[in-house]
Design an enzyme around this catalytic site. Sequence first.
Site, mmCIF file in Angstrom:
data_model
loop_
_atom_site.group_PDB
_atom_site.id
_atom_site.type_symbol
_atom_site.label_atom_id
_atom_site.label_comp_id
_atom_site.label_asym_id
_atom_site.label_seq_id
_atom_site.Cartn_x
_atom_site.Cartn_y
_atom_site.Cartn_z
ATOM 1 N N LYS A 220 -3.802 -2.932 4.963
ATOM 2 C CA LYS A 220 -3.234 -1.887 4.050
ATOM 3 C C LYS A 220 -2.179 -0.927 4.656
ATOM 4 O O LYS A 220 -2.056 -0.802 5.940
ATOM 5 C CB LYS A 220 -4.232 -1.019 3.280
ATOM 6 C CG LYS A 220 -5.064 -1.831 2.296
ATOM 7 C CD LYS A 220 -6.066 -1.116 1.300
ATOM 8 C CE LYS A 220 -6.553 -1.998 0.292
ATOM 9 N NZ LYS A 220 -7.390 -1.271 -0.625
ATOM 10 N N ARG A 255 -13.965 -6.482 2.194
ATOM 11 C CA ARG A 255 -13.133 -7.390 1.257
ATOM 12 C C ARG A 255 -11.756 -7.417 2.071
ATOM 13 O O ARG A 255 -10.966 -6.645 2.395
ATOM 14 C CB ARG A 255 -12.682 -6.498 0.014
ATOM 15 C CG ARG A 255 -11.882 -7.419 -1.112
ATOM 16 C CD ARG A 255 -11.499 -6.600 -2.347
ATOM 17 N NE ARG A 255 -10.664 -7.354 -3.088
ATOM 18 C CZ ARG A 255 -9.423 -7.504 -3.048
ATOM 19 N NH1 ARG A 255 -8.695 -6.790 -2.300
ATOM 20 N NH2 ARG A 255 -8.835 -8.370 -4.043
#
Length: 286
Positions: A220, A255
């Site tokens: 991210k 995840r």
Amino acid sequence: MGEPRFPWGGRTAVMGVLNLTPDSFSEGGRLASVEAAVRQAGLMLVQGADLLDLGAQSTRPGAEEVGPQRELERLLPALAAIRAAHPNALLSIDTFHAPVAEAALAAGAHWINDVSGGRRDPALLRLAASAGCPLVLMHSRGDSRSMDQLAHYDDVVAEVRAGLLAATETAFAAGVRATQVIWDPGLGFAKDTGHNLALLRGLALLAGEGFPLLVGPSRKRFIGAVLNESRPRARLWGTAAVCGFAIAQGARILRVHDVGPIAQTARMADALQGSVTPSIRSSISW
């Protein structure tokens, strides 16, 4: 009260990300064909994925929403092929549309992973209640187009906690049971770099509420900001550092895109933790 009956036992689980979209922030359409999705699913399972999360609607900042029909056209062929190739694989569907989730469950999926935490389609909560399946409620604000403008908090940990509690109460009112609920703090969703780092430092407060905690830091932007790394696929080691820290703070599920390295990271972090599992009130079974 009691420990959750996860199929993988007390250790940290790894959820492999399968983006079936042409505009994923990190995959960029690499899994656009059914054959590629099946190959990647098999690789992730061999590398140690405990479950796979299939998404056919990009949720990156600025992404265009394609609607349930287009989402299903992308999703169902890959889901059916993966289910046929790997009949014992545990599959999650990343969607905020009830019709998509309903069709996916009918096609063999087991979980619903809703990035909107039930906000976008209340019928999804009723569906989860009826199906009795695990339901991931993620904290977010707005949608892909507006979330970056909504990243304003006085106390991000307290406000995320309050938002997840409110989403959970709404889910309960729709008939969802506590044993179905999994929390995701929503790293990167209406949160800037400082918010994400503060939220990670405060994960123990969220874990203390008793719901299994899923954390999705993989590749991210905030990791790129800290590392000065603009390439999402080059953020593996930053992702691994976040995952190890998240486990120490009580995360139960990670995840991620890079399953092999993160499965090793989780195994080592679990050993360092002494395989300690946070005391939680849920008793998830499926």
